[in-house]
Design a protein around this motif. Sequence first.
Motif, PDB file in Angstrom:
ATOM      1  N   LYS A  34     -28.144 -41.310 -67.275  1.00  0.00           N
ATOM      2  CA  LYS A  34     -27.997 -40.767 -65.923  1.00  0.00           C
ATOM      3  C   LYS A  34     -27.044 -41.668 -65.141  1.00  0.00           C
ATOM      4  O   LYS A  34     -27.219 -42.898 -65.116  1.00  0.00           O
ATOM      5  CB  LYS A  34     -29.362 -40.704 -65.236  1.00  0.00           C
ATOM      6  N   VAL A  35     -26.045 -41.078 -64.500  1.00  0.00           N
ATOM      7  CA  VAL A  35     -25.074 -41.832 -63.712  1.00  0.00           C
ATOM      8  C   VAL A  35     -25.723 -42.254 -62.394  1.00  0.00           C
ATOM      9  O   VAL A  35     -26.177 -41.404 -61.614  1.00  0.00           O
ATOM     10  CB  VAL A  35     -23.805 -41.006 -63.444  1.00  0.00           C
ATOM     11  N   LEU A  38     -20.889 -44.979 -59.025  1.00  0.00           N
ATOM     12  CA  LEU A  38     -19.500 -44.853 -59.462  1.00  0.00           C
ATOM     13  C   LEU A  38     -18.660 -45.941 -58.818  1.00  0.00           C
ATOM     14  O   LEU A  38     -18.843 -46.285 -57.646  1.00  0.00           O
ATOM     15  CB  LEU A  38     -18.953 -43.483 -59.079  1.00  0.00           C
ATOM     16  N   GLN A  42     -12.862 -45.415 -62.943  1.00  0.00           N
ATOM     17  CA  GLN A  42     -13.803 -44.716 -63.822  1.00  0.00           C
ATOM     18  C   GLN A  42     -14.835 -45.663 -64.458  1.00  0.00           C
ATOM     19  O   GLN A  42     -15.240 -45.496 -65.602  1.00  0.00           O
ATOM     20  CB  GLN A  42     -13.060 -43.947 -64.925  1.00  0.00           C
ATOM     21  N   LEU A  57     -15.834 -45.084 -68.415  1.00  0.00           N
ATOM     22  CA  LEU A  57     -15.934 -43.679 -68.792  1.00  0.00           C
ATOM     23  C   LEU A  57     -14.554 -43.093 -69.036  1.00  0.00           C
ATOM     24  O   LEU A  57     -13.553 -43.554 -68.473  1.00  0.00           O
ATOM     25  CB  LEU A  57     -16.656 -42.882 -67.699  1.00  0.00           C
ATOM     26  N   LEU A  61     -17.258 -38.486 -63.323  1.00  0.00           N
ATOM     27  CA  LEU A  61     -18.538 -37.796 -63.267  1.00  0.00           C
ATOM     28  C   LEU A  61     -19.126 -37.905 -61.874  1.00  0.00           C
ATOM     29  O   LEU A  61     -18.609 -38.635 -61.012  1.00  0.00           O
ATOM     30  CB  LEU A  61     -19.507 -38.396 -64.296  1.00  0.00           C
ATOM     31  N   SER A  62     -20.223 -37.231 -61.683  1.00  0.00           N
ATOM     32  CA  SER A  62     -20.912 -37.253 -60.397  1.00  0.00           C
ATOM     33  C   SER A  62     -22.194 -38.057 -60.515  1.00  0.00           C
ATOM     34  O   SER A  62     -22.838 -38.083 -61.576  1.00  0.00           O
ATOM     35  CB  SER A  62     -21.244 -35.824 -59.939  1.00  0.00           C
ATOM     36  N   ASP A  65     -26.023 -37.061 -62.200  1.00  0.00           N
ATOM     37  CA  ASP A  65     -25.916 -36.136 -63.329  1.00  0.00           C
ATOM     38  C   ASP A  65     -26.377 -36.820 -64.615  1.00  0.00           C
ATOM     39  O   ASP A  65     -26.157 -38.020 -64.811  1.00  0.00           O
ATOM     40  CB  ASP A  65     -24.466 -35.674 -63.510  1.00  0.00           C
ATOM     41  N   HIS A  67     -26.104 -36.833 -68.832  1.00  0.00           N
ATOM     42  CA  HIS A  67     -25.159 -36.434 -69.869  1.00  0.00           C
ATOM     43  C   HIS A  67     -25.534 -37.101 -71.189  1.00  0.00           C
ATOM     44  O   HIS A  67     -26.276 -38.086 -71.214  1.00  0.00           O
ATOM     45  CB  HIS A  67     -23.726 -36.860 -69.499  1.00  0.00           C
ATOM     46  N   VAL A  82     -18.141 -38.824 -72.845  1.00  0.00           N
ATOM     47  CA  VAL A  82     -19.119 -37.815 -72.446  1.00  0.00           C
ATOM     48  C   VAL A  82     -19.040 -36.656 -73.435  1.00  0.00           C
ATOM     49  O   VAL A  82     -17.974 -36.061 -73.644  1.00  0.00           O
ATOM     50  CB  VAL A  82     -18.847 -37.301 -71.017  1.00  0.00           C
ATOM     51  N   VAL A  85     -20.780 -32.072 -70.747  1.00  0.00           N
ATOM     52  CA  VAL A  85     -20.673 -32.094 -69.292  1.00  0.00           C
ATOM     53  C   VAL A  85     -21.434 -30.910 -68.723  1.00  0.00           C
ATOM     54  O   VAL A  85     -21.200 -29.765 -69.099  1.00  0.00           O
ATOM     55  CB  VAL A  85     -19.201 -32.035 -68.832  1.00  0.00           C
ATOM     56  N   SER A  87     -22.996 -29.209 -64.995  1.00  0.00           N
ATOM     57  CA  SER A  87     -22.915 -29.298 -63.538  1.00  0.00           C
ATOM     58  C   SER A  87     -24.206 -29.824 -62.971  1.00  0.00           C
ATOM     59  O   SER A  87     -25.270 -29.581 -63.524  1.00  0.00           O
ATOM     60  CB  SER A  87     -22.627 -27.907 -62.945  1.00  0.00           C
TER      61      SER A  87
END
Length: 639
Positions: A34-35, A38, A42, A57, A61-62, A65, A67, A82, A85, A87
């Motif tokens: 889980k991110v 940021l 990146q 990365l 990414l958000s 999220d 992944h 990743v 991906v 949403s």
Amino acid sequence: MMSSLNMVDSLLRQEKSIHSKATSFRPGQIFSGKVLKLFPNQIAEVQVGSGKVIAQLEVGLSVNDRHFFQVQSNDGQIHLKVLDVVSGNGKQPSVENLLRQMNLPVTKEHISLLQFFMKEQLPITKDTLQLAADWLKSSTSLQDSLESIKLILNKQLPFTKDVFLSLTSVLKNESFTTLMDGLKAQLSQVHSNGPTSIKLTALLNEMTQTDKEKMNSFALMKLTKEWIGSNDESQSKAAFHLLQKAGFLSTAANEAGLMNQLAEKWMDADGKSSSASTVAHSLVELIEGSRTGNRQQLIFSLIKLQEQIRNSSNPVDAKLLETLNQLLTNVKVGKVTPPLSDNDLLSVTKGVLRLQLTPANSMQNQSVFMNQALSILNGTEQAFTKISSLLTNDLAKHSSTFSSEEDALLSSIKRETQVMGVQWENSNAVNHQLKQIIRSLGLSYEHGVIDMLKNPEIDRTSQLESLKPLLMQLLADETSVPVKDAAEKLLYKITGLQVLSQEIGPIQQYVTQIPLSFSEMKTDLTIQWSGKKTDQGKIDPNYCRVLFYLHLSELKETIVDLQVQNRVMNIAIINEREDLKRLADPFLVNLKTNLMKINYHLSSVTFDKPLENKENIEIKGKNSTYIRPNNFNGVDFRV
């Protein structure tokens, strides 16, 4: 009830508490993350299980999220790719999509396996998934198989099928006695006389028999050897009559007929394809010549037998040669005509067979011959009960039943059997017995091989003939499928226990399970040693913990939890019985006194009942001063 008292099973299934070490990343590994944050260029902070990692990365990414990430490299900074991906909303990516990206079929088995890997936060690669899926196809217990896979990955063991099967064997919790009895039964059905099978059968018999069974077997073996192998005729007759009175032979049994039967079995064991010049074949030819009344065949067989005995590697038996020569002379001059009398035939047959039990004959040949001799006896339960009664009861009660020679022989056997069992009240004897069992299993076989390579002058024959190397040799030989399956199960059990021996930082932890026999019962003893290491790499006897697990006939499931701090000992006995403290009280003073002799102070002995729905290894956990090994990272395993 003590529903979860299996110590080995408990130890294996408590991985979360023991192996909470930092996650390591290797190229190719896949994990769910889980991110969290940021950063420029990146760079992201990614949560993996309960840990966090800063990684480079490949795509933006958000935050929040989830992944699937694959490690591309780990050259000072982790680079992640990743794989899936999805949403926002923080949802878990699809395992079906991940399988497709890994070019693996989207099957129910692959989905379940991948979900298990994700749930347990295990490192994933395409190769490990493929191998694990293949292993599960032949699995009889999905749960045990998944636990074994988790153990391999958590303990960083070689991801091989042998290690997987070894750990699964331990998780199945089949007792050593059951596995050894199963192999014994299969070996007896194939009637193999190969050296490995003979040694293995003898070792299995020794390790699975109770003290009572060992005494009975020894008595039967002794009587049989005295009957066939004694040069003293009165001693031989006494042994024969005792075998009859115990029920191993019929009271109407004809001794000459039994010797003829044994001679034929001996010839069969010697091999029907063998040259007709062997002693076994010549003896059977002599018996056949006597039976058919063929005088010329009888003379020829007597001459050939004389010559073979003179030229054999065994010491010359002058009495036997004299008997053969006299009989040959009598047959030639017509003083004796076939068929031979029982006495004449018995004196020759018994004399020849006796040579098989002389020290000059190899132990392997003697063992094969004794197996044939025992096969002509009636080894019924009633017969063993009778011989046991004769060995344990006062012989004076039976004095009128036996002759003086029989009484003397039985008394001699009784004296020898009285020192055969383990003297459980003698700590040195128990210590020796436990070490001997561990050596016999071959738990230190690999260590012994290394020592042998370093010091070739050291005799390691006993280690090479322990259970593990004999099983390996049996599997290397051509053998039947049932024997192979039974041998593999036992070998995997031994190897699985070796895999469990581990070192974690300054803490050593060993788990050993061994077969143990008492007077009339068999059980497995499970022992866990845990403690700090000394400078010599051994467990420090001043600071350690030892747990014993036993299933006894009267006390049933029992755990003894022994904790030592600065040579002060606290013992907790965990058992269902309400009256155990009352039963044990008379022995506690003696226990304390004997511990003081070896410089230990007994602080307390407590008696507890097992806690419902708790693993036995955690029963004393909250109040324990024992240092749990999860404080250390990195594990070094010895097999």
